[in-house]
Design a protein around this motif. Structure first.
Motif, mmCIF file in Angstrom:
data_model
loop_
_atom_site.group_PDB
_atom_site.id
_atom_site.type_symbol
_atom_site.label_atom_id
_atom_site.label_comp_id
_atom_site.label_asym_id
_atom_site.label_seq_id
_atom_site.Cartn_x
_atom_site.Cartn_y
_atom_site.Cartn_z
ATOM 1 N N GLN A 44 0.832 -1.202 0.000
ATOM 2 C CA GLN A 44 0.000 0.000 0.000
ATOM 3 C C GLN A 44 0.866 1.251 0.000
ATOM 4 O OE1 GLN A 44 -2.826 0.218 3.249
ATOM 5 N NE2 GLN A 44 -3.320 2.368 2.871
ATOM 6 N N LEU A 45 1.903 1.253 0.831
ATOM 7 C CA LEU A 45 2.769 2.423 0.922
ATOM 8 C C LEU A 45 3.582 2.612 -0.362
ATOM 9 C CD1 LEU A 45 3.284 4.632 2.957
ATOM 10 C CD2 LEU A 45 5.218 3.322 3.826
ATOM 11 N N ALA A 46 3.995 1.519 -0.987
ATOM 12 C CA ALA A 46 4.716 1.618 -2.261
ATOM 13 C C ALA A 46 3.830 2.283 -3.316
ATOM 14 C CB ALA A 46 5.144 0.230 -2.732
ATOM 15 N N ASN A 53 10.556 1.190 -3.457
ATOM 16 C CA ASN A 53 11.376 1.284 -2.247
ATOM 17 C C ASN A 53 10.733 2.250 -1.255
ATOM 18 O OD1 ASN A 53 13.637 -0.386 -3.222
ATOM 19 N ND2 ASN A 53 13.905 1.287 -4.695
ATOM 20 N N PRO A 54 9.571 1.893 -0.703
ATOM 21 C CA PRO A 54 8.890 2.812 0.219
ATOM 22 C C PRO A 54 9.691 3.006 1.502
ATOM 23 C CG PRO A 54 7.868 0.645 0.311
ATOM 24 C CD PRO A 54 8.860 0.600 -0.821
ATOM 25 N N LYS A 55 9.575 4.202 2.073
ATOM 26 C CA LYS A 55 10.293 4.522 3.307
ATOM 27 C C LYS A 55 9.431 5.412 4.191
ATOM 28 C CE LYS A 55 14.923 4.512 1.173
ATOM 29 N NZ LYS A 55 16.131 5.339 0.870
ATOM 30 N N ILE A 56 9.609 5.266 5.479
ATOM 31 C CA ILE A 56 9.066 6.207 6.454
ATOM 32 C C ILE A 56 10.246 6.673 7.297
ATOM 33 C CG2 ILE A 56 7.558 6.548 8.439
ATOM 34 C CD1 ILE A 56 6.024 6.281 5.848
ATOM 35 N N GLU A 57 10.718 7.870 7.016
ATOM 36 C CA GLU A 57 11.919 8.384 7.674
ATOM 37 C C GLU A 57 11.687 9.704 8.410
ATOM 38 O OE1 GLU A 57 14.576 8.618 4.332
ATOM 39 O OE2 GLU A 57 15.418 6.625 4.739
ATOM 40 N N PRO A 281 -7.126 5.676 0.685
ATOM 41 C CA PRO A 281 -5.918 4.855 0.520
ATOM 42 C C PRO A 281 -4.701 5.340 1.300
ATOM 43 C CG PRO A 281 -6.949 5.314 -1.605
ATOM 44 C CD PRO A 281 -7.594 6.215 -0.598
ATOM 45 N N TRP A 282 -4.749 6.572 1.781
ATOM 46 C CA TRP A 282 -3.606 7.130 2.506
ATOM 47 C C TRP A 282 -3.665 6.841 4.006
ATOM 48 C CZ3 TRP A 282 0.478 9.098 -0.043
ATOM 49 C CH2 TRP A 282 0.300 9.341 -1.410
ATOM 50 N N LEU A 283 -4.740 6.223 4.457
ATOM 51 C CA LEU A 283 -4.925 5.979 5.881
ATOM 52 C C LEU A 283 -4.471 4.575 6.273
ATOM 53 C CD1 LEU A 283 -8.513 7.488 6.388
ATOM 54 C CD2 LEU A 283 -6.290 8.660 6.491
ATOM 55 N N PHE A 284 -3.593 4.497 7.257
ATOM 56 C CA PHE A 284 -3.194 3.233 7.883
ATOM 57 C C PHE A 284 -3.753 3.253 9.307
ATOM 58 C CE2 PHE A 284 -0.285 4.056 4.504
ATOM 59 C CZ PHE A 284 0.109 2.823 4.006
ATOM 60 N N CYS A 330 8.526 -1.578 5.592
ATOM 61 C CA CYS A 330 9.234 -0.966 4.465
ATOM 62 C C CYS A 330 10.628 -1.566 4.303
ATOM 63 C CB CYS A 330 9.351 0.536 4.672
ATOM 64 S SG CYS A 330 7.801 1.434 4.537
ATOM 65 N N ALA A 331 11.334 -1.730 5.407
ATOM 66 C CA ALA A 331 12.696 -2.270 5.345
ATOM 67 C C ALA A 331 12.705 -3.695 4.799
ATOM 68 C CB ALA A 331 13.331 -2.229 6.736
#
Length: 348
Positions: A44-46, A53-57, A281-284, A330-331
């Motif tokens: 979903q995040l991708a 390569n999705p990331k949450i940084e 779609p942006w809600l987790f 993500c990792a």
């Protein structure tokens, strides 16, 4: 007439990337589907970020605080003064969410949307006080049009001034707001009030029955007048709940993922989706709380929470706890080897 900013559509997920991300998950060195929900959120995040390569940084936490006129109905175990006292506690770093923010090294701010008590200037607290609490929804709409727009503008501001973030975690504080959440949940699900009210701050059985009666009475007054999604927020929302809903909308519009907290935040998310369906779609969804109505709201939203820890604190605490899970998903998606890369034989 110019369309309100909160009605503008959020970007749609990249379906081609979603297909490729799903194929990548199926090709990593593990049995297909064995990482369960971690695979789903990474895919979903991708799609949201438009990359394999999705990331949450760069996450950020904002707590919105406000008081509620419905507290006059005696639906909370705590006095309204606790809201402003907790804002001071947030500022001093002594609340659960501030401890979690520090532990996770996440920037933290508070927006005071409308405590009954006026507050002195405090570190990390933005003064956006619309009024000294909302009106009692048993007697009138929670707020007028001007106040509603002020709340929406504050939620937008919280995102627009947060810098270059890639995940928004919203929290709330407001004595009486679990009653507001229950009213919004009943309005959106059409379930009975008894199914949606919980003990909130710890009320007894008698208090629980009173709370359900208050929700039923309030909705009988407002339901006939609700047409658009914004009507729900203006008539039965709260200053902090509405700002939270606006922040969810704005984050999605700017391509920022959202981690939704517990019952009250999920009620705000439900209202936000009613106002602007494109944000869904942006809600987790971080966790399922101990409030009985929360699970029913999650079902209505077709949402699968990541955790179930019997929490019912609010403040964004459950969402903060779920942050490392999203980062781990993500990792794993990015860094695990494929069968070919690792020279590992596939199963039959």
């Amino acid at each position: 007439m110019e369309e309100a900013w909160y009605l503008e559509e959020a970007p749609a997920p990249d379906e081609e990337i979603i297909t490729l991300a799903r194929a990548r998950q199926d090709n990593l060195t593990k049995p297909k589907g064995s990482l369960g929900r971690l695979e789903d959120v990474a895919i979903q995040l991708a799609g949201n970020q438009g990359t394999l390569n999705p990331k949450i940084e760069r996450p950020a936490i904002v707590v919105f605080a406000g008081d509620h006129g419905v507290a006059a109905e005696g639906i909370s175990a705590y006095p309204q003064s606790v809201t402003s006292e907790m804002v001071r506690n947030f500022s001093a770093g002594g609340a659960a969410i501030t401890v979690l923010a520090k532990t996770l090294n996440v920037p933290f701010r508070v927006f005071n949307m409308g405590t009954v008590d006026s507050l002195e200037e405090l570190p990390n607290v933005e003064d956006r006080r619309v009024a000294a609490g909302t009106q009692n929804i048993c007697n009138s709409p929670a707020m007028d049009e001007r106040q509603f727009e002020e709340c929406m503008a504050a939620g937008k501001e919280a995102i627009d001034t947060a810098g270059d973030i890639d995940l928004f975690i919203g929290g709330e504080m407001g004595i009486g707001n679990s009653t507001i959440a229950a009213a919004m949940a009943v309005a959106h699900t059409k379930l009975a009030a008894q199914a949606m009210v919980g003990r909130g701050t710890g009320i007894n059985d008698q208090g629980l029955a009173k709370k359900a009666a208050v929700v039923t009475r309030a909705l009988s007054k407002h339901i006939p007048h609700m047409r658009a999604g914004a009507d729900y927020l203006r008539r039965i929302g709260g200053f902090e709940v509405n700002a939270l809903a606006a922040a969810y909308i704005r984050a999605a519009q700017r391509g920022i993922a959202v981690m939704v907290d517990g019952y009250i935040c999920t009620a705000a998310a439900m209202a936000a989706v009613k106002v602007n369906p494109s944000i869904r779609p942006w809600l987790f969804f971080s966790h399922c709380s101990a409030e009985p109505g929360h699970e029913k709201l999650l079902v209505k939203l077709e949402a699968k929470p990541l955790l179930s820890l019997e929490m019912r604190l609010g403040e964004g605490s459950g969402a903060a706890l779920a942050l490392p899970i999203l980062q781990a998903a993500c990792a794993l998606h990015r860094d695990m080897a494929s069968f070919d890369e690792a020279g590992v034989s596939r199963g039959g």
